[in-house]
Design an enzyme around this catalytic site. Structure first.
Site, PDB file in Angstrom:
ATOM      1  N   GLU A  84       5.289 -12.393   1.006  1.00  0.00           N
ATOM      2  CA  GLU A  84       5.593 -11.441  -0.058  1.00  0.00           C
ATOM      3  C   GLU A  84       6.934 -10.764   0.225  1.00  0.00           C
ATOM      4  OE1 GLU A  84       1.955  -8.939  -0.530  1.00  0.00           O
ATOM      5  OE2 GLU A  84       1.093 -10.460   0.793  1.00  0.00           O
ATOM      6  N   ARG A 144       0.816  -1.208   0.000  1.00  0.00           N
ATOM      7  CA  ARG A 144       0.000   0.000   0.000  1.00  0.00           C
ATOM      8  C   ARG A 144       0.850   1.259   0.000  1.00  0.00           C
ATOM      9  NH1 ARG A 144      -2.140  -3.964   3.124  1.00  0.00           N
ATOM     10  NH2 ARG A 144      -4.315  -4.551   2.665  1.00  0.00           N
ATOM     11  N   HIS A 181      -0.850  -2.510  -4.558  1.00  0.00           N
ATOM     12  CA  HIS A 181      -0.294  -3.509  -5.483  1.00  0.00           C
ATOM     13  C   HIS A 181      -0.205  -3.034  -6.939  1.00  0.00           C
ATOM     14  CE1 HIS A 181       0.091  -6.366  -2.361  1.00  0.00           C
ATOM     15  NE2 HIS A 181      -1.120  -6.893  -2.377  1.00  0.00           N
ATOM     16  N   ASP A 234      -0.924  -9.166   8.724  1.00  0.00           N
ATOM     17  CA  ASP A 234      -0.827  -8.549   7.400  1.00  0.00           C
ATOM     18  C   ASP A 234       0.294  -7.518   7.469  1.00  0.00           C
ATOM     19  OD1 ASP A 234      -1.242  -7.828   4.804  1.00  0.00           O
ATOM     20  OD2 ASP A 234      -3.259  -7.010   5.078  1.00  0.00           O
ATOM     21  N   HIS A 283       2.344 -13.085  -5.270  1.00  0.00           N
ATOM     22  CA  HIS A 283       1.294 -13.086  -4.253  1.00  0.00           C
ATOM     23  C   HIS A 283       0.621 -14.454  -4.136  1.00  0.00           C
ATOM     24  CE1 HIS A 283      -1.896 -11.359  -1.753  1.00  0.00           C
ATOM     25  NE2 HIS A 283      -1.225 -10.217  -1.746  1.00  0.00           N
ATOM     26  N   SER A 284       1.409 -15.516  -4.156  1.00  0.00           N
ATOM     27  CA  SER A 284       0.839 -16.852  -3.956  1.00  0.00           C
ATOM     28  C   SER A 284       0.424 -17.059  -2.506  1.00  0.00           C
ATOM     29  CB  SER A 284       1.863 -17.927  -4.335  1.00  0.00           C
ATOM     30  OG  SER A 284       2.037 -17.983  -5.730  1.00  0.00           O
ATOM     31  N   TYR A 285      -0.673 -17.801  -2.350  1.00  0.00           N
ATOM     32  CA  TYR A 285      -1.172 -18.191  -1.027  1.00  0.00           C
ATOM     33  C   TYR A 285      -0.822 -19.653  -0.821  1.00  0.00           C
ATOM     34  CZ  TYR A 285      -4.368 -14.084  -1.051  1.00  0.00           C
ATOM     35  OH  TYR A 285      -4.920 -12.825  -1.073  1.00  0.00           O
TER      36      TYR A 285
END
Length: 348
Positions: A312, A79, A104, A251, A178-180
């Protein structure tokens, strides 16, 4: 080792999906649209290959992809406060795509661009070279930027992402994937029982809008201390203010100490899978999908909160407005380079 290529038709577009496969059967599937990782097949302790990332059941859903599943994000991951910054006295205004802030890279951003992809194979690894030209003033950013991202997979089940960029003007840049991750395999359970270790003694404080306050906090005596490993669910049950700000989880940007080779390790005891992260980046945003919408049609099941873990690796966008943070500034003609390796193996 091989690279397979498939054509994916989505509305009026035609995408390509490339699958990197090593001699162990581990496979990573990647779209030219957004450089999106759609699937990673990794073995459990019994050698069973299962998917360990979140991906949509229908490719059409990647057109919106509000969770940025598997995508390359940029120019700036994270951000940017008030969606603006200043370079040499000139103010640059970016799209506000999260309240009053910029997230992003904006739209379309790296995650919704078609990348030029060239596969390669050799004795030791298979991979893809992705290139993208981001024009001056795209989404408000200064400079014509040329990006090159390389995905490689070797027979040690190590998956590496390198990022390279150069701009003809001073600008800001920090890209990531940005893989989870979910090491249970095929999303059999959520990630609350994943054990996470981070080589980090400091993290960045956030305000109620998830914007850095300018303060860097010590992890000592908090549930942000992952140096000796802790379960992710500690943050879910915590009443510590920073966990509440993040909607009962994490986060946050953790600044690496770089006191050891492994910057992060994730373990899932039921499957026996372990993910080790080695990076040259100064820190990582660890996001535990606290705000993941429920009911999305994923490859194996519908989405629920805490279903994936994002790691990330990147610089800190807080450096745009505050001193003392890992920088995202890039000078004219300066070469940007970042490298992160994800190693999939079994708990010893």
């Amino acid at each position: 080792m091989e690279v397979k290529t498939d054509v994916v038709k989505v509305q009026d577009q035609q995408w390509k999906e490339f699958t990197l496969i090593n001699d162990n059967g581990m496979a990573v599937s990647i779209l030219d649209f957004g450089g999106i990782i759609t699937k990673i097949l990794a073995p459990d302790r019994d050698g069973k290959l299962e998917n360990v990332v979140i991906g949509f059941e229908n490719y059409e859903d990647y057109l919106e992809n509000p969770g940025f599943f598997g995508a390359l994000v940029g120019r700036v991951a994270g951000r940017i406060e008030k969606a603006q910054f200043e370079v040499d006295g000139k103010t640059y205004t970016l799209p506000k795509n999260e309240g009053e802030h910029h997230l992003h890279g904006g739209e379309p951003g790296f995650h919704k661009s078609i990348w030029k992809v060239v596969p390669f194979e050799n004795n030791d690894e298979v991979g893809l070279t992705l290139t993208l030209q981001s024009e001056d003033s795209e989404n408000g950013y200064p400079g014509n930027l040329r990006m090159t991202v390389t995905y490689t997979l070797n027979n040690d089940n190590a998956f590496t992402i390198t990022y390279e960029g150069v701009s003809d003007q001073k600008t800001v840049l920090t890209s990531t994937n940005h893989s989870y991750f979910n090491l249970s395999g095929n999303l059999q359970s959520d990630i609350t029982d994943h054990e996470i270790t981070l080589d980090s003694s400091k993290f960045v404080e956030l305000d109620e809008e998830l914007i850095p306050t300018g303060n860097i906090l010590d992890v000592d005596d908090t549930v942000y201390d992952f140096r000796n490993g802790r379960l992710m669910k500690d943050g879910v049950t915590s009443d510590y203010k920073q966990n509440l700000v993040a909607n009962h989880g994490y986060d946050h940007y953790f600044i690496f100490d770089h006191s050891k080779q492994e910057s992060a390790t994730v373990r899932e005891k039921e499957s026996g899978r372990q993910l080790t992260v080695i990076t040259d980046q100064p820190g990582v945003v660890m996001y535990t999908s606290n705000n993941l919408p429920e009911g999305l049609a994923l490859r194996e099941r519908e989405s629920v909160r805490y279903l994936g873990l994002c790691l990330e690796t990147q610089g800190s966008p807080a450096s745009i407005h505050h001193e003392g943070f890992p920088s995202v500034w890039l000078d004219k003609d300066e070469k940007y380079f970042a490298k992160t390796t994800f190693i999939f193996d079994i708990i010893e």
